[in-house]
Design a protein around this motif. Sequence first.
Motif, PDB file in Angstrom:
ATOM      1  N   THR C  81       0.718  -1.051   0.021  1.00  0.00           N
ATOM      2  CA  THR C  81       0.155   0.067  -0.166  1.00  0.00           C
ATOM      3  C   THR C  81       0.848   1.191  -0.045  1.00  0.00           C
ATOM      4  N   THR C 147      -5.497  -2.269  -1.813  1.00  0.00           N
ATOM      5  CA  THR C 147      -5.733  -1.006  -0.975  1.00  0.00           C
ATOM      6  C   THR C 147      -5.337   0.198  -1.277  1.00  0.00           C
ATOM      7  N   ILE C 170     -10.033   3.581   5.619  1.00  0.00           N
ATOM      8  CA  ILE C 170     -10.434   2.581   4.769  1.00  0.00           C
ATOM      9  C   ILE C 170     -11.596   1.780   5.544  1.00  0.00           C
TER      10      ILE C 170
END
Lengths: 234, 234, 234, 234
Positions: C81, C147, C170
């Motif tokens: 990520t 992500t 998130i």
Amino acid sequence: MSSKYKALKQECYEANMELDALNLVIYTFGNVSAVDREKKVFAIKPSGVPYEELKPEDIVILDFDNTVIEGEMRPSSDTKTHAFLYKNWENIGGIAHTHATYSVAWAQAQLDIPIFGTTHADHLTADIPCAPPMRDELIEGNYEHNTGIQILDCFKDKNLSYEEVPMVLIGNHGPFTWGKDAAKAVYNSKVLEEVAKMALLTKQINPEAPRMKDSLIKKHYERKHGKNAYYGQN
Amino acid sequence: MSSKYKALKQECYEANMELDALNLVIYTFGNVSAVDREKKVFAIKPSGVPYEELKPEDIVILDFDNTVIEGEMRPSSDTKTHAFLYKNWENIGGIAHTHATYSVAWAQAQLDIPIFGTTHADHLTADIPCAPPMRDELIEGNYEHNTGIQILDCFKDKNLSYEEVPMVLIGNHGPFTWGKDAAKAVYNSKVLEEVAKMALLTKQINPEAPRMKDSLIKKHYERKHGKNAYYGQN
Amino acid sequence: MSSKYKALKQECYEANMELDALNLVIYTFGNVSAVDREKKVFAIKPSGVPYEELKPEDIVILDFDNTVIEGEMRPSSDTKTHAFLYKNWENIGGIAHTHATYSVAWAQAQLDIPIFGTTHADHLTADIPCAPPMRDELIEGNYEHNTGIQILDCFKDKNLSYEEVPMVLIGNHGPFTWGKDAAKAVYNSKVLEEVAKMALLTKQINPEAPRMKDSLIKKHYERKHGKNAYYGQN
Amino acid sequence: MSSKYKALKQECYEANMELDALNLVIYTFGNVSAVDREKKVFAIKPSGVPYEELKPEDIVILDFDNTVIEGEMRPSSDTKTHAFLYKNWENIGGIAHTHATYSVAWAQAQLDIPIFGTTHADHLTADIPCAPPMRDELIEGNYEHNTGIQILDCFKDKNLSYEEVPMVLIGNHGPFTWGKDAAKAVYNSKVLEEVAKMALLTKQINPEAPRMKDSLIKKHYERKHGKNAYYGQN
């Protein structure tokens, strides 16, 4: 005087002190035990002793039928629950019991803690179970022994594995957690308290917040515990 | 200069400092007293002195009619409430008053704290009583003395024993707790604050959370206080 | 053995330790990275190492395609990520990921954090975005890389600039924050946690609390970030 | 180099550091000022300086028209609000501004804090006023100066005396408090934060909790501030 249980007592002592250091207990609340599977005994905190006065040599050694093997103090009032779990669940090495605030609040609310996110899913893939309050005939009987029965019944009813779900709430009471050793049991108490607080806040922000999607639960669990786990250093 | 109340002042001083150490007060809020039943006097914190400046010799000694026996400072503004309780309840040895956050919140909400779990039941078997705000004619009179009357009336109305229920909330004000000595009174203030927080969180998670079952309340109380108590070391 | 990444490792190490000092993480939760744009590498915390054991030389160096350049430990499980964000957002110098309690609660509630006041507006002029939980096909694929995609998609959908909005939630997971360097990324994690707590409390006091007026949002942002900014020393 | 404002700077410095020690601020949030009525100047924190780096000699001295008299740093961005209050309220000696969590939550909720109990009544007899968010034409103008106008308008509208009510919330922003000196202003910020938290919890326990009875408000205020006050040592 030397003891053949010295290392076990030390492990148990350190895990109990960690309970205090992590702010999971006040005063004499809570207790941690550690097992020696070869010697078939476990070590547990003496009853009602404040953490700041506790010493390794105060730790009490018992067998799985609650007979004191070594130690001059009375063991924790919750000892029979620990003994019952060690007897029935052969792969656990340590057990912790706290009255941590948010964990107790869910136990008093008599609700399972829904799996709302990855903090929870990184540790277990089920809602954290809350066993219902004990039936009256069990309360009047061998209470702490029966708390163990209550936990096993809860896992049976909900079809849960104690190796996958290392924690439970007892309705109207509080949490028990366990692990491969006493330190891991305490770790799970801390994680439970944090997850319990997050779940309460989640419900306050959004009473309709949904449980985590099954696909995401599975992914987070497997990256830590699955065959191809890639979390941590081994 | 030596004093025949030196030990009593020291006990009172230490209990007041513990109030501060346990984060139950800020600034000059709160006060603890300790009684000497033989000498028929009690020791209490002086009014408006910050805890970090408090010294054992500042503690004020009074008789049960509020006459200062020894000490150069003005005693706590709540002194008459302490005197009244010592005079009427002969088996208490110490009293604590705080403005601890969660205890005050329940007092301001003017609701008894329901007994939701074993953390509460290990200490007392009743809901924690909240005395209603004082009637206007009492407020205009001897206010702090009348706070004592208000507490006794509350225990009479609810048919409670001060020996079994060592704490009360005063509506719109805050908690008073007591015990066999000043340290135990402070202990009860800390337990009350923790139980008050747990109860609020329980209601937030489940507004319909039921009170604990009577059979379970009885069990937990008796294992600590009953004839066959098996909690602690004696 | 000396390393040409020593300064970068040190910056990364210090920012990770700050995460712990600010109470934004427990145990091994969370991770911070720092980038060296000239060398086209970034430094990140190794996976599963407790903060009290972490040393500067444990920090792992990777390029933006996730190839380890230097370091003997496995990098954080969230590394992909970080790499994805560095690759796509060329003006960020550090990234932080936590499981801080109130930030996670909003992420689990799957709601944007409304801009209720100046504490928020002094840092960013938009609601703090919450990206929806990932679609199943993305979860099953290259999860941590995806992500990153999810974050970029969220900023695109909501028409946000990563330079103006240095943070995201998130859904079902938790926050990522960033900044000109690793220290600023950690600062933004702390601000986010504080703003998240304030917003939850605001809704509890007044469920109908309105968002801040647009004119006031603009004013507070400009006095800190505008052409005629007059906050701070330069 | 010696300064004739040395004592004033020191008072201001210590009060600012106390804001940090009492956990009322994080990072560079918040500011405290202290006035010298004879010299017609006030001392205030420089803008954007972290508390751990702040030194007494960094404190800036200004007159009531916002002209810097001494000091090399830019004064707090809220300086004009302080100046306006000193100019209009001649009996205040210090002013504090924080972004303390619960105080800000009520400001963001845009509600007065109801007087629910004696913790509040021991300090002031009115609900803690929340000034409405500023009108757009004021925001676009001399913003911080106009915040002062907004405070005075609020006290006029609600018919409050700044000597009896030493605190205010600004809608969408946060609290300002004041007192006879800078230390007392900080004390009032801490009391406000505690009262704000208690009031929120009170409403959570009992959404119908009534304001305190007028007779009780009067009694508690007078025992501390009335002609026959008997709280404290003088």
